[in-house]
Design an enzyme around this catalytic site. Structure first.
Site, short mmCIF file in Angstrom:
data_model
loop_
_atom_site.label_atom_id
_atom_site.label_comp_id
_atom_site.label_asym_id
_atom_site.label_seq_id
_atom_site.Cartn_x
_atom_site.Cartn_y
_atom_site.Cartn_z
NE ARG A 1 -7.11 4.67 4.70
CZ ARG A 1 -6.20 4.86 5.65
NH1 ARG A 1 -6.54 4.87 6.90
NH2 ARG A 1 -4.94 5.07 5.33
CB CYS B 1 -4.57 6.23 10.47
SG CYS B 1 -4.98 4.74 9.57
CE LYS C 1 -1.74 1.70 4.01
NZ LYS C 1 -1.58 3.12 4.34
CG ASN C 2 2.25 2.73 3.55
OD1 ASN C 2 1.08 3.05 3.31
ND2 ASN C 2 2.67 2.46 4.79
CG ASP D 1 2.55 1.36 9.74
OD1 ASP D 1 2.27 2.28 10.53
OD2 ASP D 1 2.88 1.56 8.56
NE ARG E 1 -0.48 10.57 9.86
CZ ARG E 1 -0.78 9.44 9.22
NH1 ARG E 1 -1.96 8.90 9.34
NH2 ARG E 1 0.12 8.85 8.45
#
Ligand code: EPZ
Length: 428
Positions: free
Chosen positions: A397, A117, A22-23, A305, A122
């Site tokens: 997600r 999230c 994903k990232n 994570d 952030r």
């Protein structure tokens, strides 16, 4: 509204194939803007963050063709806009990569303050620091961030904080800047290297990705390419923990074992057996779980994570574990949910102390964010009863096909559409 209904109690056994990262995907999709041509991106995970990135590209004018569920052809030759629609950018944190990519290609970009999230503050000051060093100006109005530059010129940038996003945006914005850019104190995560590899395939000259110092020589022109995204380190780690936590035996395929080492080492210390193959790992556990001390850190440290997943497993370890969260201010929001299940977990600021209990009990659960949600799925699998997890859009997600993958490992999990609330006033 949808929810997961999970009947726990069975050890997970069998094989699972890990999807693309994903990232990496959420940075490589915006990076196709720099190619200004046709790219074919393979091994894209079929998750809602990828769907949102593709929608943004389409809104900016890219032509998108689905080749199969995990492969898309993206043609960014003709873009019609440099403004990312606010409703799409607020859906995910990674929309900030469109700032770097559009700034590089078009000299301007506008993106709404990113969503994603809720893990505490952030900030994106380090992203803006990189843009500004290259010659861009920025402004924030009504929650919209705008960046603009007549010309981008290579610069020496020292990040004050190790940041995955700022490192990737630093590369994106420097790729076509005039001269050389040196980025120091960079993040070294596998997805940082994957983005650099993709950009290099498109004609960029980026060296050193995966180390503290990345050097970018500005390219005059970029072009499209075919690129396959690396396997997802955190999805793989999640199934590794699920196998160990349920006392199962799972072969996890399509992984890069090197990327999993920080997770492998901790699981071995906790009493699991981890065997490494070329592109797979097998995780099993028979004996009792042992407690651990974990500090989350930038790569190659233990990934933040994975922290909620490890905590869940350690709720039934024989003794006291301590987890120190070194990246985010607010990443223990799942602790209240675990307490409902009978876990003994005390959180004080950035540290959680977990006293192992014999067994977790089923409960109605609420996913507060992506990894917390995945951790609660594992927690539910560890009980001997039926739990329900709501707010599963957070989980979807980032985890492709989680229900089917877990069912194939023998889990009793279903995704249920819940009835919409009945309107109090009947429609006339
Ligand atoms: C990425 O977020 C991941 N998201 C996160 O994964 C992951 O937790 C995080 O990296 C750390 O590994 C994506 O890649 C889309 P950072 P990112 O910039 O890039 C501070 C998941 O579950 N900071 O590395 O946003 C920041 O506050 C998600 O998949 C600044 O101070 O994280 C944090 O304390 C959740 N200023 C630390 O740096 C900045 O300008 C690391 O953040 C940027 C960050």
């Amino acid at each position: 509204m949808e929810k997961f209904v999970i009947k726990g109690g069975k050890p997970l056994t069998g094989e699972v194939t890990i999807s693309g990262a994903k990232n990496a995907a959420v940075a490589i999709l915006p990076a196709t803007i720099l190619a200004a041509g046709k790219c074919v991106i393979e091994n894209l995970p079929d998750i809602s963050d990828v769907a949102a990135s593709l929608k943004i590209l389409k809104a900016l004018g890219a032509q998108i063709r689905m080749i199969d569920r995990n492969t898309y052809e993206i043609d960014t030759s003709m873009l019609v806009s440099t403004e990312v629609p606010a409703e799409l950018s607020r859906k995910m944190r990674a929309s900030y990569y469109f700032l770097g990519a559009l700034l590089s290609r078009s000299g301007k970009a506008q993106v709404a303050m990113p969503g994603g999230c809720n893990l505490g503050p952030r900030p994106i000051d380090q992203h803006l620091k990189a843009f500004s060093a290259l010659g861009a100006t920025d402004s924030v109005d009504y929650g919209m961030i705008s960046v603009r530059a007549h010309k981008l010129t290579g610069a020496h940038i020292f990040f004050d904080k190790v940041s995955v996003g700022a490192t990737m945006n630093g590369m994106l914005s420097a790729v076509m800047a005039e001269g050389q850019t040196v980025l120091e104190n960079c993040a070294k995560e596998p997805h940082v290297v994957d983005l650099a590899n993709f950009l290099n395939m498109c004609g960029a000259d980026i060296r050193g990705a995966g180390t503290d110092v990345i050097k970018v020589r500005g390219a005059q022109q970029m072009h499209g390419c075919t690129y396959s995204i690396i396997p997802d380190q955190i999805e793989a780690g999640s199934y590794m923990v699920a196998a160990a936590a349920t006392g199962g035996d799972v072969l996890i395929k399509n992984v890069t074992p090197k990327h999993l080492e920080p997770i492998t080492v901790k699981l071995q210390r906790a009493g699991a057996k981890v065997e490494e193959f070329d592109d797979a790992v097998r995780v099993s556990r028979v004996g009792e779980l042992q407690p651990l001390k974990i500090n989350t850190m930038p790569h190659p440290g233990f990934p933040t994570d994975m922290q909620p997943l490890m905590s869940v497993m350690l709720t039934v370890a024989k003794g006291t574990s301590t987890i120190t969260e070194g990246i985010w201010d607010n990443r223990f929001r799942y602790a209240d949910e675990l307490a409902k299940m009978g876990a003994n977990i005390q959180v004080d600021g950035q540290v959680a102390v977990i006293e192992g209990v014999a067994k977790l009990q089923p409960a109605p659960l609420h996913a507060s964010d992506l990894r917390a949600g995945a951790a609660l799925v594992v927690a539910a699998l560890m009980t001997n009863g039926t739990s329900e997890i709501t707010e599963i859009q957070h989980i979807e997600r980032g985890y492709e096909n989680i229900v089917a993958k877990l069912q194939a490992l023998g889990a009793d999990i279903t995704r249920v559409e819940t009835e919409p609330a009945i309107a109090l006033t009947p429609a006339l």
